[in-house]
Scaffold this motif. Structure first.
Motif, PDB file in Angstrom:
ATOM      1  N   LEU A 163       5.366  -1.908  -0.605  1.00 16.91           N
ATOM      2  CA  LEU A 163       5.608  -2.424   0.753  1.00 16.91           C
ATOM      3  C   LEU A 163       4.485  -2.147   1.170  1.00 16.91           C
ATOM      4  O   LEU A 163       3.570  -1.329   1.648  1.00 16.91           O
ATOM      5  CB  LEU A 163       7.071  -1.888   1.718  1.00 16.91           C
ATOM      6  CG  LEU A 163       7.017  -0.979   2.206  1.00 16.91           C
ATOM      7  CD1 LEU A 163       7.121  -0.415   3.573  1.00 16.91           C
ATOM      8  CD2 LEU A 163       7.019   0.917   2.114  1.00 16.91           C
ATOM      9  N   ARG A 219       0.702   6.733  -1.801  1.00 15.81           N
ATOM     10  CA  ARG A 219       0.508   5.290  -1.796  1.00 15.81           C
ATOM     11  C   ARG A 219      -1.411   4.915  -1.988  1.00 15.81           C
ATOM     12  O   ARG A 219      -1.908   5.426  -2.728  1.00 15.81           O
ATOM     13  CB  ARG A 219      -0.435   6.162   0.076  1.00 15.81           C
ATOM     14  CG  ARG A 219       0.605   6.163   0.580  1.00 15.81           C
ATOM     15  CD  ARG A 219      -0.011   7.133   2.046  1.00 15.81           C
ATOM     16  NE  ARG A 219       1.291   7.909   2.619  1.00 15.81           N
ATOM     17  CZ  ARG A 219       1.148   9.228   4.101  1.00 15.81           C
ATOM     18  NH1 ARG A 219      -0.130   8.567   4.511  1.00 15.81           N
ATOM     19  NH2 ARG A 219       1.644   9.214   4.417  1.00 15.81           N
ATOM     20  N   ASP A 257       7.989  -4.539   8.082  1.00 15.73           N
ATOM     21  CA  ASP A 257       7.493  -4.206   7.137  1.00 15.73           C
ATOM     22  C   ASP A 257       8.612  -4.158   6.114  1.00 15.73           C
ATOM     23  O   ASP A 257       9.000  -2.362   6.981  1.00 15.73           O
ATOM     24  CB  ASP A 257       6.052  -2.941   6.823  1.00 15.73           C
ATOM     25  CG  ASP A 257       6.675  -1.878   8.018  1.00 15.73           C
ATOM     26  OD1 ASP A 257       6.114  -0.808   7.368  1.00 15.73           O
ATOM     27  OD2 ASP A 257       6.741  -2.016   9.376  1.00 15.73           O
ATOM     28  N   THR A 313       2.181  -1.643   5.025  1.00 18.51           N
ATOM     29  CA  THR A 313       2.136  -1.014   5.766  1.00 18.51           C
ATOM     30  C   THR A 313       0.866  -1.504   7.130  1.00 18.51           C
ATOM     31  O   THR A 313       0.996  -1.019   8.593  1.00 18.51           O
ATOM     32  CB  THR A 313       2.729   0.375   6.195  1.00 18.51           C
ATOM     33  OG1 THR A 313       1.672   0.555   5.569  1.00 18.51           O
ATOM     34  CG2 THR A 313       3.528   0.778   5.087  1.00 18.51           C
ATOM     35  N   ASN A 319       0.776  -0.939   0.352  1.00 16.58           N
ATOM     36  CA  ASN A 319      -0.352   0.528  -0.059  1.00 16.58           C
ATOM     37  C   ASN A 319       1.078   1.288   0.061  1.00 16.58           C
ATOM     38  O   ASN A 319       0.329   2.178   0.145  1.00 16.58           O
ATOM     39  CB  ASN A 319      -0.900   0.123   1.139  1.00 16.58           C
ATOM     40  CG  ASN A 319       0.161  -0.325   2.179  1.00 16.58           C
ATOM     41  OD1 ASN A 319       0.979  -0.258   2.789  1.00 16.58           O
ATOM     42  ND2 ASN A 319      -1.152   0.448   4.136  1.00 16.58           N
ATOM     43  N   TYR A 320       2.218   1.226  -0.039  1.00 18.70           N
ATOM     44  CA  TYR A 320       2.538   2.188  -0.483  1.00 18.70           C
ATOM     45  C   TYR A 320       3.877   1.922  -0.931  1.00 18.70           C
ATOM     46  O   TYR A 320       4.614   0.882  -1.195  1.00 18.70           O
ATOM     47  CB  TYR A 320       3.824   2.665   1.100  1.00 18.70           C
ATOM     48  CG  TYR A 320       4.427   3.777   1.469  1.00 18.70           C
ATOM     49  CD1 TYR A 320       5.814   2.896   1.808  1.00 18.70           C
ATOM     50  CD2 TYR A 320       4.264   4.823   1.130  1.00 18.70           C
ATOM     51  CE1 TYR A 320       6.897   4.521   2.332  1.00 18.70           C
ATOM     52  CE2 TYR A 320       5.244   6.031   1.233  1.00 18.70           C
ATOM     53  CZ  TYR A 320       6.819   5.911   1.737  1.00 18.70           C
ATOM     54  OH  TYR A 320       7.692   6.659   2.019  1.00 18.70           O
ATOM     55  N   VAL A 377      10.535  -2.721   2.896  1.00 14.33           N
ATOM     56  CA  VAL A 377      10.773  -2.527   1.601  1.00 14.33           C
ATOM     57  C   VAL A 377      11.979  -3.307   0.690  1.00 14.33           C
ATOM     58  O   VAL A 377      13.161  -4.031   0.507  1.00 14.33           O
ATOM     59  CB  VAL A 377      11.636  -1.163   2.084  1.00 14.33           C
ATOM     60  CG1 VAL A 377      11.566  -0.357   0.233  1.00 14.33           C
ATOM     61  CG2 VAL A 377      11.010   0.308   2.831  1.00 14.33           C
TER      62      VAL A 377
END
Lengths: 114, 116
Positions: free
Chosen positions: B93, B51, B102, B95, B31-32, B104
């Motif tokens: 990644l 995001r 989490d 979160t 979600n990022y 990267v």
């Protein structure tokens, strides 16, 4: 903004010796720190993840006895390459995460083992 | 686990032209999506991020788009300048786990050369 200081920037050591690399978050508390290794013209490969006061979690294939990680405080993590050999020569980069979304990277350490 | 692919691996553009780098990810829980610029001998620097609740984000000459359905996201650099020459990494990644573990996951990188 968030700043991560990594030292040394370059180090040359003899085969069989140990080298310690420091990673400090200067203006925030790093709840988690990550250590990466990067070979020339390749991407960053995660070696391990550490939380302050806890044992590091190593990625598959990374020797935990060779790459010792200590995250003793919320602003400092260290990576010690023990009994270094020429194949350990690489660019090592740390990253720190605070309470937000962002990850801040150090400037990297060029390790050369001769 | 997450797998991030990135294309092209190398990209050369004339100064003033636009550059586009594309990435795909595999984990729908991601979600990022940050983008990093790495100059030779230095650590990666965050240049823009997005995001999953946003489809597009722009910051001056840099923009990022995200297609959650297709699991694609792209970096767009307009009016390129020689100082834009560097290696660019996309990452993904999740979160959502509410833990600090989490990770990267980086794409393989794109070496961008802007020719004066």
């Amino acid at each position: 903004g968030a700043v991560v200081s990594q030292h040394p920037s370059r180090v040359i050591c003899k085969s069989g010796t140990s080298v310690k690399i420091e990673c400090r978050s200067l203006d925030f508390q790093a709840t988690t720190m990550f250590w990466y290794r990067q070979f020339p013209k390749q991407s960053l490969m995660l070696m391990a993840t550490s939380n302050e006061g806890s044992k590091a979690t190593y990625e598959q294939g990374v020797e935990k006895d060779k790459f010792l990680i200590n995250h003793a405080s919320l602003t400092l993590s260290t990576l010690t390459v023990t009994s270094a050999h020429p194949e350990d020569s690489s660019f090592y980069i740390c990253s720190a995460r605070g309470t937000g979304w962002g990850y801040t990277f150090g400037s990297g350490t060029r390790l050369t083992v001769v | 686990g997450e797998n991030v692919e990135q294309h092209p691996s190398t990209l050369s553009v004339q100064e003033g032209d636009s550059a586009v780098i594309k990435c795909t990810y595999s984990d729908s829980a991601s979600n990022y999506f940050p983008w990093y610029k790495q100059e030779l001998g230095k650590g990666p620097q965050l240049i823009i991020d997005i995001r999953s609740n946003v489809g597009e984000k722009k910051d001056q000459r840099i923009a990022v788009t995200l297609n959650k359905t297709a699991k694609h996201f792209s970096l767009h650099i307009t009016e390129t300048q020689p100082e834009d020459s560097a290696v660019y990494f996309c990452a993904a990644l999740s979160t959502l786990m509410k833990t600090s573990y989490d990770k990267v996951i980086f794409g393989p990188g794109t070496s961008l050369s802007v020719i004066p």
